[in-house]
Design an enzyme around this catalytic site. Structure first.
Site, PDB file in Angstrom:
ATOM      1  N   TYR A 124      -5.576  16.255  13.299  1.00  0.00           N
ATOM      2  CA  TYR A 124      -5.922  14.861  13.218  1.00  0.00           C
ATOM      3  C   TYR A 124      -4.894  14.121  14.244  1.00  0.00           C
ATOM      4  CZ  TYR A 124      -6.804  10.037  12.152  1.00  0.00           C
ATOM      5  OH  TYR A 124      -6.949   8.744  12.024  1.00  0.00           O
ATOM      6  N   HIS A 154      -5.417  -0.625  20.382  1.00  0.00           N
ATOM      7  CA  HIS A 154      -4.920  -1.027  18.989  1.00  0.00           C
ATOM      8  C   HIS A 154      -4.433  -2.360  19.108  1.00  0.00           C
ATOM      9  CE1 HIS A 154      -6.780   2.721  17.728  1.00  0.00           C
ATOM     10  NE2 HIS A 154      -6.059   2.835  16.417  1.00  0.00           N
ATOM     11  N   ASN A 263       0.725   3.972  13.331  1.00  0.00           N
ATOM     12  CA  ASN A 263      -0.004   4.470  11.855  1.00  0.00           C
ATOM     13  C   ASN A 263       1.317   4.083  10.800  1.00  0.00           C
ATOM     14  OD1 ASN A 263      -1.677   5.507  10.157  1.00  0.00           O
ATOM     15  ND2 ASN A 263      -0.654   7.316  10.249  1.00  0.00           N
ATOM     16  N   TYR A 346      11.903 -27.521 -22.137  1.00  0.00           N
ATOM     17  CA  TYR A 346      11.727 -26.248 -22.097  1.00  0.00           C
ATOM     18  C   TYR A 346      12.435 -25.512 -20.922  1.00  0.00           C
ATOM     19  CZ  TYR A 346       8.385 -22.293 -22.081  1.00  0.00           C
ATOM     20  OH  TYR A 346       7.761 -21.014 -22.050  1.00  0.00           O
ATOM     21  N   ARG A 349      16.068 -25.310 -22.082  1.00  0.00           N
ATOM     22  CA  ARG A 349      16.700 -24.141 -23.016  1.00  0.00           C
ATOM     23  C   ARG A 349      15.830 -22.985 -22.757  1.00  0.00           C
ATOM     24  NH1 ARG A 349      12.416 -27.071 -25.798  1.00  0.00           N
ATOM     25  NH2 ARG A 349      10.895 -25.893 -26.749  1.00  0.00           N
ATOM     26  N   PHE A 397      -0.277   6.808   4.485  1.00  0.00           N
ATOM     27  CA  PHE A 397      -0.195   5.707   5.584  1.00  0.00           C
ATOM     28  C   PHE A 397      -0.338   4.370   4.450  1.00  0.00           C
ATOM     29  CE2 PHE A 397      -4.705   7.118   5.375  1.00  0.00           C
ATOM     30  CZ  PHE A 397      -5.175   6.317   4.927  1.00  0.00           C
ATOM     31  N   GLU A 482     -12.662   4.420   6.906  1.00  0.00           N
ATOM     32  CA  GLU A 482     -11.569   3.766   5.947  1.00  0.00           C
ATOM     33  C   GLU A 482     -12.302   2.526   5.269  1.00  0.00           C
ATOM     34  OE1 GLU A 482      -8.810   5.279   6.613  1.00  0.00           O
ATOM     35  OE2 GLU A 482      -9.079   5.940   8.681  1.00  0.00           O
TER      36      GLU A 482
END
Length: 578
Positions: A124, A154, A263, A346, A349, A397, A482
């Site tokens: 791949y 990309h 990637n 609050y 404390r 990945f 994906e």
């Protein structure tokens, strides 16, 4: 070499220059001292398993190994990189080198990939397309074009550029992850990336549009090809020219290199490392801010009695209470008002319980992020087997581990911010503080810190909005190949930004507290508080009438972010419990 400080600028880059006086004063600055982590020194926030009856300090680190800004050189290879080393490179400009172990494992992994290509094995991203194009077989003769195409196609992120320190962090994470020797990238490519990092060549990376990886990394990889754009000094240059300025030539990516550079978990992990470092400093300084406010509001320190904490089985709670006891020790104010109220609000404390719970979450997040920092987030993994090896396709990945912890960090920081803001409100509100309204001697004519509390409130509301978990969301991509995504990139960016907002909220509390303590004179606060107040008063004077407070907030926020505020009090009381 001189350590440099990077601060995000309005245009998304960073201002690079000499550190502020608060940082320059550290004795190790300018020594040129390299730093290596000890074996197993992960920098994790907690260590080991808690026993069935934990001691108040079980599992809590004493102190960071070395402040990031004191580290001037980092060697990658045999020893695992620490969070402090990582920040030293990304933020403060420490130089990066490789040891022989690093070089050897990268070259061996590369040899396997070239063997796969020569034998035309089906791998791949080497002899196939990417994503849903995995079924398309690529001719070995087209291997180089395939890698060039993935980078170009990309590089589609949009919007304002990422800050310089984030881009540098991603580049460093690529050197760390791809240098583990399971990715098959050429040593020459990593060497060029290292030299760019050391020479302060920073790719211009639009910061929006990533579901967890790919697009921002592709913009960075373009510069290796002599394409895209990069900052060198104050100039934004074409990629090829930026390389020429430092005496380098563009490279040609071999098989699998474009895939490895785009990637994986590199960007998510890099951003999360910066976030966990900043969050840790802000959380520790929140204890300091709270100790100032307890004195300013005449709170009783009885709430921090160790016997109360022993009834809870949470070591972080006991540690925060111990910090508060040490930070208020020998305070004339605390002694005078020990029985002023039977029980405080609050937000006073409950500091050990609330801060402790947030710190537990931050420590666990840090532990997971360190694990990912030392992991291989590539796909496929090039795994050696004897004289040969295999390309194993899987899901390394994915960034879910880091993404979930980044979401958790945002929630923890929001909890710290909401407590800090409430304490600030009590100080400026004369119905509760027993001090002049808005901490100024002539209220009405002067507004004092009225609107500073607005700022803290607004930042806290922003943090609440950011606390919606990003990793719970998903979308399908790449023609449903994906079919789910981590959305961890958004989670990590939110954590990074949240840490900065928390730093401001804590700084505003500190600013108000030192003013309130001035108004309680002649009674003196604790020695640790006096030391921090004196440090702040070097540049932020007591408020007698209204002035522009923006610069005061920014100055104190930098003391928080740099760790200087923490160092000042630790010089008096010793290392605080983390």
């Amino acid at each position: 070499m001189a350590v440099v400080l990077t601060q995000p600028a309005a245009d998304g880059r960073a201002l690079v220059g000499t550190p502020p006086a608060a940082v320059r004063s550290r004795s190790a600055i300018g020594t040129g001292k390299p730093y290596r982590a000890r074996r197993g020194g992960t920098g994790a926030g907690r260590a080991g398993h808690r026993s069935s009856t934990p001691s108040p300090t079980a599992g809590l680190p004493e102190r960071f190994p070395m402040p990031a800004h004191e580290i001037t050189a980092v060697t990658l290879g045999e020893e695992p990189i620490t969070i402090e080393q990582f920040v030293a490179v990304a933020r403060y400009g420490a130089q990066v080198d490789f040891d022989a172990t690093y070089v050897d494992r990268v070259r061996k992994s590369r040899a396997m990939v070239e063997r796969f290509l020569a034998e035309n094995r089906l791998v791949y991203g080497v002899t196939t397309g990417f994503g849903d194009n995995v079924t398309k077989v690529i001719d070995p003769a087209d291997a180089e074009q395939l890698q060039r195409n993935i980078v170009r196609s990309h590089a589609v992120s949009v919007g304002e550029p990422l800050p310089t320190e984030i881009v540098r962090a991603i580049a460093l994470m690529e050197l760390v992850g791809l240098g583990e020797g399971y990715s098959g990238i050429r040593f020459e490519t990593l060497g060029l990336l290292r030299r760019m990092l050391n020479a302060q060549v920073t790719p211009h990376v639009p910061g929006e549009g990533s579901v967890g990886y790919l697009a921002p990394e592709a913009h960075m990889a373009l510069v290796l090809l002599g394409e895209g754009r990069a900052w060198y000094g104050d100039e934004l240059l074409p990629g090829a020219e930026a390389l020429t300025r430092i005496g380098e030539q563009p490279t040609r990516l071999g098989c699998k290199e474009g895939l490895s550079l785009t990637n994986g978990t590199h960007s998510v992990t890099a951003i999360a490392v910066l976030a966990t470092y900043d969050a840790g400093l802000a959380a520790s300084t929140a204890d300091v801010a709270a100790s100032l406010t307890v004195q300013a509001l005449k709170g009783t320190v009885r709430a921090y009695d160790a016997r109360i904490q022993e009834r809870k089985r949470h070591p972080e709670q006991a540690a925060v209470a111990e910090n508060l006891r040490r930070l208020t020790e020998s305070s004339e104010i605390s002694a005078e008002f020990i029985d002023h109220r039977l029980q405080d609000s609050y937000s006073l404390r409950g500091i050990p319980q609330v801060h402790g719970g947030a710190k537990r979450a931050l420590a666990q997040a840090r532990e997971v992020i360190v694990e990912e920092l030392h992991s291989v987030g590539d796909n496929p993994v090039i795994h050696p087997e004897g004289e040969d090896g295999m390309a194993l396709s899987g899901g390394n990945f994915d960034s879910t581990y880091v993404g979930i912890q980044a979401d958790t960090m945002v929630n923890a920081m929001t909890v710290l911010a909401k407590m800090s803001e409430r304490r600030t409100d009590r100080m400026v509100n004369n119905n509760f503080s027993e001090l002049p309204a808005f901490l100024v001697r002539r209220p009405g004519l002067n507004s004092g810190y009225m609107i500073a509390q607005y700022t803290a409130a607004a930042l806290t509301m922003e943090l609440r909005g950011m606390a919606v978990p990003a990793t719970a969301d998903t979308v399908t991509t790449s023609a449903n190949q994906e079919d789910t995504i981590s959305n961890a990139y958004l989670a990590a960016l939110k954590a990074y930004r949240a840490a900065r907002k928390l730093g401001y909220v804590v700084a505003i509390e500190v600013m108000c507290a030192v003013q309130a303590l001035d108004l309680l004179a002649p009674l003196l606060p604790s020695p640790a508080t006096q030391a921090l107040r004196a440090r702040i008063r070097e540049t932020v004077p007591t408020v007698n009438e209204d002035r522009v407070f923006h610069g005061d907030i920014e100055h104190i926020a930098e003391l928080v972010r740099s760790g200087e505020a923490l160092r000042v009090v630790e010089d008096v009381v010793g290392p605080l419990r983390r």
